[in-house]
Every structure is written in C-alpha cells, then in structure tokens.
Design an enzyme around this catalytic site. Structure first.
Site, mmCIF file in Angstrom:
data_model
loop_
_atom_site.group_PDB
_atom_site.id
_atom_site.type_symbol
_atom_site.label_atom_id
_atom_site.label_comp_id
_atom_site.label_asym_id
_atom_site.label_seq_id
_atom_site.Cartn_x
_atom_site.Cartn_y
_atom_site.Cartn_z
ATOM 1 N N CYS A 143 0.843 -1.199 0.000
ATOM 2 C CA CYS A 143 0.000 0.000 0.000
ATOM 3 C C CYS A 143 0.883 1.256 0.000
ATOM 4 O O CYS A 143 1.472 1.605 -1.016
ATOM 5 C CB CYS A 143 -0.970 -0.035 1.179
ATOM 6 N N HIS A 164 -3.609 -5.168 0.317
ATOM 7 C CA HIS A 164 -3.081 -5.695 1.587
ATOM 8 C C HIS A 164 -3.144 -7.229 1.580
ATOM 9 O O HIS A 164 -4.100 -7.816 2.107
ATOM 10 C CB HIS A 164 -3.883 -5.133 2.765
ATOM 11 N N GLU A 199 -1.657 -9.320 3.356
ATOM 12 C CA GLU A 199 -1.596 -9.917 4.701
ATOM 13 C C GLU A 199 -2.978 -10.280 5.227
ATOM 14 O O GLU A 199 -3.123 -11.175 6.074
ATOM 15 C CB GLU A 199 -0.889 -8.973 5.678
#
Length: 545
Positions: free
Chosen positions: A382, A517, A519
């Site tokens: 990001c 993102h 994750e």
C-alpha cells in the site's frame, strides 16, 4: 437451528477472548461443524476506520469492504471462513441505525428506548445471515461492568431466554492472578467477575481462567463452588509458545468437550487436528531463520501490524524457517546523524507497510533506496508501494520533487487522491475534504497481471487475482512511462487499466510493491503466495550475508 455461544470477559481486558473464540471455532470445525464468529464492540465509533492504530490496533478489512476489529483477523486465520460486514457491529452502528429509523418515522411515534429498541437491534444482528450454521460464537468486547457493554449484556440475557434450553452457552474469560509475595493464585477476582455477570442475568456454563501458573484442582474446585459451574468447566488458560498452539492447548484441557457437554452433545466425533500439529511442528522445529526489517510508522504497538506480523510468520511456516521481525521506526532515518546502512545491512529483507500521513515518509523512501541499491529483497504494501514509486521517480526517473498530494500541494504528484473508481455498487466518487470514515477504496477488487511478470509466477501463473484494499491515494498513471523507463514495471493493473495495483523491478532479486493488503488473506495453513515467496527470497539472501 444454529446454537449460540456468547463469550464475555471480566477483571481486565486483553485476556485473549478473541483467540479463545477463534480456537474454539477451529476445534468445532475440526469435529465437522459449521461455525461463524461475530464481534460486538461497545464503543460509539461506527467502526474502527477513523481510530488511530495506537488506540485500537490495526483495522481489519473484509472482502465486502467492512472496516472491523482486529479480532476478525484471528477468526479468519483460525477458521479459514471469510468474515463479512454482518460479523462485526459497534454501539455506534446500532445507535446510528436506530436514530436513522427514528428520524424517518419508522417507530410510529413511540418513545425510543434502550429496551426494547437497542436490545432488539443487537439481537437482530446476532441472528442475521446464519444460513446452515451449526454454531455462532458471539464475542463481546471490553469487560463485564463497563457501562458501554450493558445493552449487549441485556440483549444476550433476552436472547438466551428466547432461544430456549440447550440452544446457547455462556463462556466467561477471567484472570486468576498470582501474588508473588504470598506465593498464591487468587480466585477472588474471578468470583467477583462472575457475580457481576450473574447480577445481569447471565449464568456462565464455562469459565476460562487466564493464569501464569498451573491452576491446581483445589483452586478449580473453589472457583466451581463459588461460581456455580462444574469443576471440569473451569478451564485453565496458560500462555502458549505461539498463538497457533492455542487450539491444541485448549483441546488438551477440555474446552471443546465442555462446551459440547453444555449443549448436551455427547456423541461428537473427535477433532481432526493434524493440520494444527503440522503448523506447530514447523514453528517449533525450523530449518533456518531470517530477519525481516519492517520500516513503519506505528512500530510502538505491534497490534497496529497484527495481520502483517502473522503473514510473515505464515511465510516462515511455508518455508519451514523462523522469522525474526525487527521493527524500525521510519522517523529514525530522517535524522541527520542516522546511519541507515548500519540499521539495514544486517537484515535479510525489508518491508514497508501501509500507513497514512507524511510522518516517517522520507525514512521509508530512504529504506526503499537502500533495498534497491543493495539488491536486498523489498516488499512494499500500500503506502510502501507508493514510496517505492516516489523513490524511483526521484532517484532514477529524474523527477527530483516527486511527492504525494497526501503530504500537501506538489508540482509532481506521482501519488494522488483517488477521485473515482468502479466497484460492484457502481461508480464511487470521493472529494478532498469529505468524510474520512468508510470513504476509502475498501474490500476485495480484481487485479489483472502481466503474464510474463515475476508476480504472475508467484501467483502460479494466474492472470487475474482478487485482493483486499484499504487506501485513499493511488499512483498517478501519468507517471507510468518515466517510472518504467527507470526500471519499475507496472505488472498489475485494475481490469479497466485505470489503477496501478502492482509494481516490480525485474532486474533485482525480489522487489515488489502492491497497492492492496495481501496480509489480510494469509492463513497459517494457507500462507499467502507473496509472503511465502518473500520469505524464500530472504532465506536466499541470508546465505549471501
């Protein structure tokens, strides 16, 4: 009909209600049941989207674009079940809904009150969108006795009565502190906490007791006698070597057996826990180790990067290596006397995570430059991708004053405010100075990959991927040509070609920036491919250092 499990906490916060709920869900899943977990947050924010990470940790984003509590990340990582907007509600959202209805006249002149209107709205949330679930686990944030949580406790009391006998179970998590001077574990805080809960009309069937020392049978019996539960339902909860050992630990002390017994279920099959055994074997018996530097802005509170921390661990699980994370404050690199090389040279890879605002940005750009010039594996997420583009523009592309409009007016807006984009709901538009809450590009969006790119290979040859987003600024497509001439390839774009999603440097060993993102979609038993590949690159780097 779905059965309900209500999880509350007492004495102090941070006792691990979320991890316990996630572990219980994983254990019930392992027995073949369909489970979903929901979170009641008593604070008055509509969602945590505008809260500082130092206040509330990270904001977890779902596929359908909800900004939610970080506990939903635990739920997803432990169960593999994607959370939804309907799985997290706050007092703020409840009151917002009720007041909107009142202004519209929906209550037909009635006096709007906490009971029944607020409690009914909470019960409606708990019972909505259940499908064919066997169990719904509802965790209430905060601790019993908080004034904010009272409407939720009353709603639970009512809902338990409405569901009837055998259709709900209450689990209360408490603290059993050890007084070193006396050499004793003290059960009184648990007794008082359960008394507080029962005074609200909720008698727990199971108690989960956090303690630093083993809980003797005599103390379990005392708690059981004073709190009106079976001794076997007093579950000790000691610290585990990792959060992924917690499901196995709770099963060993009988948590899932006790919950099923409380429901009158005595014929459940034994859980299949082999995948959890394998994960813990990989964590406890690594075949190497790497050190990853995370150059961030909120490194003073690791919960601000909770999903990122876990995704790096998952990358280690995939490669059977231990991942050591060194948290580095990006602002340190902005000081004149800072020796950036001394800080970064010992690292096997560098990651710059998401963030908002100008603070620490120049330090992150310095970290990107170090990684590029030294050919150290770099992962920008990001904001980290945006800084990689600004660094490339300044130091290779000849755009000395490249910047982001997030930092103020600039003549070279390599990164700018995203004003409109397409979503499933149609064209979305945002304006400078508009509301901050819920106004970013949120949730799952597709990205089209260049088939010859490094990232496409990481995604096993996929040409289209779906990843979760949470951002307000984008790399300006007007700067793609000069950036690509400087070696920064745009290898992923939105399907309409308007929004950059991925950049990489093919001439380096591993250099990837993503606008989304990743994750948020990583699981211990299904590590995200970008993190697995990143840790693999770090492992190769460790053999060169």
């Amino acid at each position: 009909m779905a059965r309900f499990i209500f999880v509350t906490g007492g004495v102090v916060s941070s006792l691990g209600k979320g991890l316990m709920a996630a572990s219980l869900a994983a254990l019930l899943q392992a027995r073949g049941y369909k489970v979903r977990i929901r979170k009641f947050d008593p604070y008055l924010n509509v969602d945590p989207g505008t809260m500082s990470p130092y206040q509330h940790g990270e904001v977890y984003v779902t596929d359908d674009g909800a900004e939610t509590d970080l506990d939903l990340g635990h739920y997803e990582r432990f169960t593999g079940v994607s959370a939804r907007q309907s799985d997290n509600v706050t007092s703020g959202r409840i009151y917002q809904t009720i007041i909107t209805k009142e202004r519209r006249g929906d209550y037909l002149g009635a006096t709007v009150q906490v009971i029944p209107h607020v409690t009914d709205a909470i019960k409606d949330f708990a019972k909505a969108d259940l499908g064919d679930l066997d169990f719904v686990i509802c965790e209430v944030g905060g601790t019993v006795g908080d004034i904010e949580s009272l409407p939720f406790m009353e709603a639970i009391r009512q809902l338990r009565n409405e569901l009837g006998r055998g259709q709900s179970v209450s689990i209360h998590t408490t603290l059993v502190p050890y007084i070193a001077a006396a050499g004793e574990l003290k059960t009184k805080p648990t007794q008082h906490s359960v008394r507080e809960l029962t005074s609200l009309g909720i008698q727990p069937e199971v108690l989960v007791c956090r303690c630093e020392h083993p809980l003797p049978d005599s103390e379990r019996a005392k708690i059981a006698a004073f709190c009106n539960v079976r001794k076997s339902a007093v579950i000790p909860a000691l610290d585990a070597p990792s959060i992924y050992a917690v499901p196995l630990t709770y099963h060993a002390v009988g948590l899932d057996d006790e919950v099923l017994h409380a429901f009158g279920i005595e014929d459940a099959s034994e859980p299949e826990l082999s995948k959890w055994v394998d994960i813990n074997d990989r964590l406890e018996n690594p075949e190497g180790e790497v050190t990853i530097g995370v150059v961030g802005k909120y490194v003073g509170l690791q919960d601000a990067y909770k999903s990122l921390n876990e995704a790096l661990v998952h990358g280690g699980i995939a490669n059977r290596v231990k991942v050591n994370i060194r948290w580095i404050d990006a602002e340190l690199f902005e000081e004149e006397e800072s020796d950036i090389a001394a800080q970064l040279e010992p690292l096997h890879a560098i990651l710059v995570p998401g963030a908002f605002g100008e603070r620490g940005a120049e330090g992150k750009i310095a970290a990107v430059r170090f990684a590029r010039e030294r050919n150290v594996p770099y992962f920008g997420i990001c904001f980290g991708m945006q800084m990689a583009c600004i660094e490339g523009a300044r130091n290779i592309g000849g755009i000395a004053h490249a910047s982001s409009t997030e930092f103020g007016a600039t003549d070279e807006p390599v990164v700018g405010l995203i004003s409109e984009w397409m979503s499933e709901e149609g064209l979305q538009k945002r304006e400078v100075g508009g509301d901050l809450g819920g106004t970013m590009r949120l949730g799952a969006y597709d990205a089209k990959l260049d088939g010859n790119s490094h990232v496409a290979a990481i995604y096993d040859g996929a040409n289209m991927i779906s990843e979760r987003h949470r951002h307000r600024y984008e790399v300006n497509t007007n700067y793609i040509d000069p950036l690509e001439k400087g070696g920064l390839v745009f290898s992923g774009m939105s399907p309409d070609g308007e929004l950059p999603e991925i950049v990489e440097r093919p001439d380096l060993e591993w250099f990837v920036g993503v606008q989304f993102h990743p994750e948020l979609k990583s699981r211990p038993f299904d590590p995200h491919p970008l993190f697995a590949s990143f840790i693999e690159a770090a492992l190769k780097q460790s053999r060169l250092v």
